[in-house]
Design a protein around this motif. Structure first.
Motif, PDB file in Angstrom:
ATOM      1  N   HIS A  71       0.854  -1.190   0.000  1.00  0.00           N
ATOM      2  CA  HIS A  71       0.000   0.000   0.000  1.00  0.00           C
ATOM      3  C   HIS A  71       0.892   1.243   0.000  1.00  0.00           C
ATOM      4  O   HIS A  71       2.096   1.164   0.249  1.00  0.00           O
ATOM      5  N   ARG A  73      -4.477   3.591   7.748  1.00  0.00           N
ATOM      6  CA  ARG A  73      -4.385   2.521   6.758  1.00  0.00           C
ATOM      7  C   ARG A  73      -3.172   1.639   7.017  1.00  0.00           C
ATOM      8  O   ARG A  73      -3.248   0.412   6.959  1.00  0.00           O
ATOM      9  N   ALA A  83      -4.526  -1.952  -0.949  1.00  0.00           N
ATOM     10  CA  ALA A  83      -5.575  -1.111  -0.362  1.00  0.00           C
ATOM     11  C   ALA A  83      -5.631   0.208  -1.127  1.00  0.00           C
ATOM     12  O   ALA A  83      -5.352   1.272  -0.573  1.00  0.00           O
ATOM     13  N   SER A  98      -7.096   3.535  -3.340  1.00  0.00           N
ATOM     14  CA  SER A  98      -8.235   4.436  -3.205  1.00  0.00           C
ATOM     15  C   SER A  98      -9.366   3.964  -4.113  1.00  0.00           C
ATOM     16  O   SER A  98      -9.139   3.335  -5.153  1.00  0.00           O
ATOM     17  N   TRP A 145     -12.262   0.500   3.556  1.00  0.00           N
ATOM     18  CA  TRP A 145     -11.609   1.213   4.653  1.00  0.00           C
ATOM     19  C   TRP A 145     -11.887   2.701   4.519  1.00  0.00           C
ATOM     20  O   TRP A 145     -11.739   3.284   3.440  1.00  0.00           O
ATOM     21  N   GLY A 185     -11.300   6.696   4.936  1.00  0.00           N
ATOM     22  CA  GLY A 185     -10.242   7.689   5.042  1.00  0.00           C
ATOM     23  C   GLY A 185     -10.734   8.919   5.783  1.00  0.00           C
ATOM     24  O   GLY A 185     -10.004   9.543   6.537  1.00  0.00           O
ATOM     25  N   TYR A 195     -11.031   3.616   0.714  1.00  0.00           N
ATOM     26  CA  TYR A 195     -10.120   2.652   0.101  1.00  0.00           C
ATOM     27  C   TYR A 195     -10.799   1.290   0.078  1.00  0.00           C
ATOM     28  O   TYR A 195     -11.729   1.023   0.844  1.00  0.00           O
ATOM     29  N   THR A 215     -10.528  -4.017   9.853  1.00  0.00           N
ATOM     30  CA  THR A 215     -11.309  -2.934   9.251  1.00  0.00           C
ATOM     31  C   THR A 215     -11.990  -2.094  10.315  1.00  0.00           C
ATOM     32  O   THR A 215     -11.957  -0.855  10.269  1.00  0.00           O
ATOM     33  N   GLY A 256      -9.244  -0.063  11.966  1.00  0.00           N
ATOM     34  CA  GLY A 256      -8.737   1.008  11.117  1.00  0.00           C
ATOM     35  C   GLY A 256      -9.734   2.129  10.903  1.00  0.00           C
ATOM     36  O   GLY A 256      -9.366   3.312  10.899  1.00  0.00           O
TER      37      GLY A 256
END
Length: 337
Positions: free
Chosen positions: A34, A42, A90, A92, A146, A148, A238, A266, A269
């Motif tokens: 990543h 992340r 991972a 975007s 995930w 952001g 992501y 997940t 994060g």
């Protein structure tokens, strides 16, 4: 040049695979690449996934995490995954849209998400699953979304009203929807990888950017800009994806262990991303060298109206059905499946 790059990706993947075999008693090796820093949500979620899976699978699996683009740049990583040079990424959501599944652009629709719960209703619902289903023909399998966070606008000048962006060169993720957004605001969109933004700001190649508070702080972009507007106009997300051939070749019980570890990583994060965005925003508000502007109701309405062309463009290119379904799920409205 295309052939040379493909050969490079394949050779690098083969070399890493051989190194993994030599380093252990031949476990399944997951190379997880990543472009985020190790200390970002992340990056830390990737390490939590590694820890959880290796503990659950014991000696059957080893996860090698490659952060900060040290293995592949953002522009190369999806091709590397397709070729099998890495097993997990991972990227975007905007990157997946550019790579052939353009329906992922719905996540770039301005003001579609009011809060993290609205995001979850989409990513964990029918829309999120239908988008993952479209990755199969591309040789990918989607495992998780995930967070952001929500974006702010930043620049050397105050950005209180939409027309304050006229003439500015603003960095964006490569995305047709984000291009339309900046053009609607009168700015020139400049698609650029995140690792290149600091130098571009410092050299004057760009005038500003849109990003989450946590990312802005982590990458030190705040050091080169004087103004931040809490527009919360867009969402950054992501997708954790794996190579389909690799995934299909795994035993069923091992896939279940991966899914369970990913689900826990997940949740960890996403919670961390929310905490770090809040903390970064508080830090920025207290900073003496940067001005943080919160939109008034009148300004907020003006920003929303100025970005209406993005919705029209997305409906024309993706079809009204996907845009309407995403808006409906985000708002929590019932609709017939």
């Amino acid at each position: 040049m295309k052939l040379a790059r493909t050969l490079h990706l394949l050779l690098l993947g083969a070399a890493l695979s051989l190194a993994g075999i030599a380093a252990a008693d031949n476990p399944v090796v997951i190379k997880f690449s990543h472009v985020a820093d190790s200390n970002t949500p992340r990056g830390r979620a990737a390490m939590r996934f590694k820890q959880l899976l290796e503990e659950a699978a014991r000696d059957r699996v080893r996860v090698d995490v490659y952060p900060n683009g040290v293995l592949y740049r953002e522009s190369d990583e999806l091709e590397a995954l397709q070729l099998g040079a890495v097993q997990m990424l991972a990227p975007s959501l905007a990157k997946l849209a550019l790579f052939g599944v353009r329906e992922f652009e719905v996540f770039d629709l301005p003001y579609i998400f009011s809060d993290p719960a609205a995001v979850a209703r989409v990513t964990q619902g029918a829309v999120g699953q239908s988008l993952f289903n479209k990755l199969g023909p591309k040789g990918m399998v989607g495992l998780a979304y995930w967070d952001g966070g929500f974006k702010v606008m930043s620049s050397d000048k105050p950005l209180n009203m939409p027309n304050d962006l006229v003439g500015l060169r603003m960095r964006i993720h490569a995305s047709r929807a984000l291009e339309v957004q900046m053009e609607a605001l009168g700015a020139t969109p400049v698609a650029m990888e995140a690792n290149d933004v600091y130098r571009a700001l410092k050299s004057g190649l760009i005038d500003g950017a849109e990003s989450t508070p946590a990312n802005l702080r982590a990458r030190h972009w705040d050091e080169l800009q004087d103004n931040i507007t809490l527009s919360r106009h867009g969402y950054v997300g992501y997708a954790v994806i794996v190579n389909k051939r690799f995934w299909d070749g795994l035993p069923t019980d091992l896939r279940k262990l991966i899914e369970d570890a990913m689900a826990e990583a997940t949740a960890y994060g996403n919670a961390l991303a929310a905490q770090e965005n809040d903390a970064a925003l508080e830090w920025l508000k207290k900073s003496d060298r940067i001005a943080v502007h919160m939109l008034s109701p009148r300004e907020d309405i003006a920003w929303r109206q100025a970005m209406q062309p993005v919705a029209h463009d997305l409906e024309a290119r993706l079809g009204k059905a996907i845009v309407s379904a995403t808006e409906s799920d985000a708002a929590g409205r019932w609709r017939r499946r």
